[in-house]
Design a protein around this motif. Structure first.
Motif, PDB file in Angstrom:
ATOM      1  N   TYR A  71     -29.645 -21.227  -6.265  1.00  0.00           N
ATOM      2  CA  TYR A  71     -28.740 -21.457  -5.134  1.00  0.00           C
ATOM      3  C   TYR A  71     -27.509 -20.545  -5.220  1.00  0.00           C
ATOM      4  O   TYR A  71     -27.113 -19.922  -4.214  1.00  0.00           O
ATOM      5  CB  TYR A  71     -28.327 -22.925  -5.110  1.00  0.00           C
ATOM      6  N   TYR A  72     -26.909 -20.455  -6.398  1.00  0.00           N
ATOM      7  CA  TYR A  72     -25.743 -19.587  -6.541  1.00  0.00           C
ATOM      8  C   TYR A  72     -26.135 -18.112  -6.504  1.00  0.00           C
ATOM      9  O   TYR A  72     -25.408 -17.274  -5.955  1.00  0.00           O
ATOM     10  CB  TYR A  72     -25.000 -19.912  -7.836  1.00  0.00           C
ATOM     11  N   ALA A  73     -27.296 -17.778  -7.066  1.00  0.00           N
ATOM     12  CA  ALA A  73     -27.713 -16.371  -7.101  1.00  0.00           C
ATOM     13  C   ALA A  73     -27.997 -15.830  -5.714  1.00  0.00           C
ATOM     14  O   ALA A  73     -27.655 -14.684  -5.410  1.00  0.00           O
ATOM     15  CB  ALA A  73     -28.933 -16.208  -7.997  1.00  0.00           C
ATOM     16  N   THR A  74     -28.615 -16.621  -4.855  1.00  0.00           N
ATOM     17  CA  THR A  74     -28.923 -16.121  -3.522  1.00  0.00           C
ATOM     18  C   THR A  74     -27.668 -15.898  -2.700  1.00  0.00           C
ATOM     19  O   THR A  74     -27.696 -15.185  -1.694  1.00  0.00           O
ATOM     20  CB  THR A  74     -29.887 -17.073  -2.789  1.00  0.00           C
ATOM     21  N   ALA A  75     -26.550 -16.477  -3.141  1.00  0.00           N
ATOM     22  CA  ALA A  75     -25.259 -16.252  -2.483  1.00  0.00           C
ATOM     23  C   ALA A  75     -24.536 -15.031  -3.050  1.00  0.00           C
ATOM     24  O   ALA A  75     -23.435 -14.712  -2.604  1.00  0.00           O
ATOM     25  CB  ALA A  75     -24.373 -17.486  -2.625  1.00  0.00           C
TER      26      ALA A  75
END
Length: 418
Positions: free
Chosen positions: A146-150
């Motif tokens: 979730y954080y990486a795709t941001a």
């Protein structure tokens, strides 16, 4: 102090419907890489040194959208595809001896250059195979993606004794949570470098439940300058177990209290067995556990059982699990028991010099919001003025709902921290 990302594994036994995860991942046999690393004479280097890296996830942006959409994590929309890796790295045990641990690092694949790391420390896992480095539906893998795709580097340690780490997990031991998490960040720098990426100096730190406690402990280590490069950038723990002695344990043991007694029994069993391994609370399980649990509880928490195995074998409340003598000890801890509780508490007894925001809910049925209140009080006593987000009571305020709501909220808040 809970079971999985959103109670998925326990829901079939106890907690009702859960969010279902689908996604790529290849899980090795638990302990496989750690055992190999421990026996290799060519493994050298200090804490945070990478022992092995295994690709576990590769998703396009549309695949990430589907993966997170199944979790209800649709906002903000994915910005990038991701590549993720299981990492086994060198660290130290709870007693300071060299060991290895594992975790997952997820990088955005549609951007280049240096990225900022978000460290996510997960909530309670009893089984090593539920950790994010080996489970495609692991709580911390979902968060890291979730954080990486941001656009961030999602870094999620398994802690000691979970995932590919050898031995038993020292549950609620704040010092080893912090050391394993810091060494994971060091390993993540090396992994990112192998992918032609750099990690920014300042780390954004969050975590859920047990991981809220771990996030506070990690934040303190980062701020202290323990690492020559990494520093704390912002701190946003979620529903943490910050105060066992004055908040969590009293509410767990209170007759007709606000917490789910079955979950409280699970947490107390796990903590007691783990504390005994480190602090020697008892000579025989019958000193603290009632029959028949005195003959079964220790083997339930050997890392090979997950919550769906454990819950049916525990009673419905703490007073049916432990002896009256142990209940009295918990009310007035001393000696080894007090040392064990102190090893968990005190993670809020410092002054963060970075933006700090605590998330939680007054309606939490597993971790009393008194933990957050007491943490805020301790931080303020040191001159810090943290922000507090209380999701309140009623619908959408149970323990796992706080994580589901706080992931987007922490992301948006982190995006305001430059």
């Amino acid at each position: 102090m809970e079971m999985s990302f959103v109670g998925r594994r326990v829901s079939r036994v106890l907690l009702g419907a859960a969010l279902v995860v689908s996604g790529a991942g290849c899980a090795a046999q638990p302990g496989e890489h750690a055992a190999a690393a421990a026996g290799r004479s060519d493994v050298t280097g200090g804490r945070g040194t990478v022992v092995s890296v295994t690709p576990v996830v590769s998703m396009s942006r549309s695949q990430v959208r589907d993966y997170l959409g199944d979790e209800g994590l649709t906002s903000p929309p994915p910005r990038s595809g991701v590549s993720g890796f299981r990492v086994v790295y060198r660290t130290v045990s709870a007693t300071g001896r060299p060991t290895v641990a594992s975790g997952v690092v997820v990088l955005p694949s549609d951007t280049a250059g240096t990225v900022r790391a978000v460290s996510f420390t997960h909530g309670t896992h009893a089984g090593r195979s539920t950790a994010g480095s080996v489970a495609a539906d692991g709580q911390s893998r979902i968060a890291a993606i979730y954080y990486a795709t941001a656009g961030y580097a999602g870094v999620a340690p398994d802690y000691l004794g979970l995932g590919e780490g050898p031995g038993a997990h020292p549950y609620l031991d704040a010092a080893s949570e912090a050391s394993a998490s810091l060494d994971m960040l060091r390993a993540a720098r090396a992994v990112a470098a192998r992918q032609g990426r750099g990690l920014e100096r300042r780390v954004l730190v969050t975590g859920f439940s047990q991981g809220g406690q771990a996030a506070m402990a990690l934040g303190r280590r980062l701020q202290s300058g323990t690492d020559s490069y990494l520093r704390l950038g912002a701190l946003a723990p979620i529903s943490g177990t910050y105060d066992l002695r004055r908040a969590q344990l009293p509410e767990s043991l209170r007759a007709r209290g606000s917490l789910d007694p079955r979950v409280s029994a699970f947490n107390l069993a796990y903590a007691t067995v783990s504390w005994n391994r480190l602090h020697h609370l008892y000579k025989a399980p019958s000193e603290v556990f009632q029959a028949p649990y005195d003959t079964t509880v220790e083997r339930l928490f050997d890392g090979s059982h997950d919550e769906s195995d454990i819950f049916p074998q525990l009673p419905a409340s703490p007073d049916r699990l432990v002896t009256q003598r142990y209940l009295r000890r918990l009310d007035h801890p001393s000696g080894a028991l007090l040392r064990a509780i102190r090893a968990a508490d005190g993670t809020c007894d410092w002054a963060p010099s970075v933006p700090t925001r605590l998330y939680g809910a007054s309606g939490d049925e597993q971790v009393t919001f008194g933990n957050t209140r007491n943490c805020v009080r301790a931080l303020r006593a040191h001159g810090t003025r943290p922000q507090v987000v209380d999701y309140g009571t009623g619908t959408g305020t149970d323990h796992f709902a706080t994580l589901h709501r706080a992931l987007p909220d922490t992301l948006r808040w982190f995006q305001t921290q430059t």
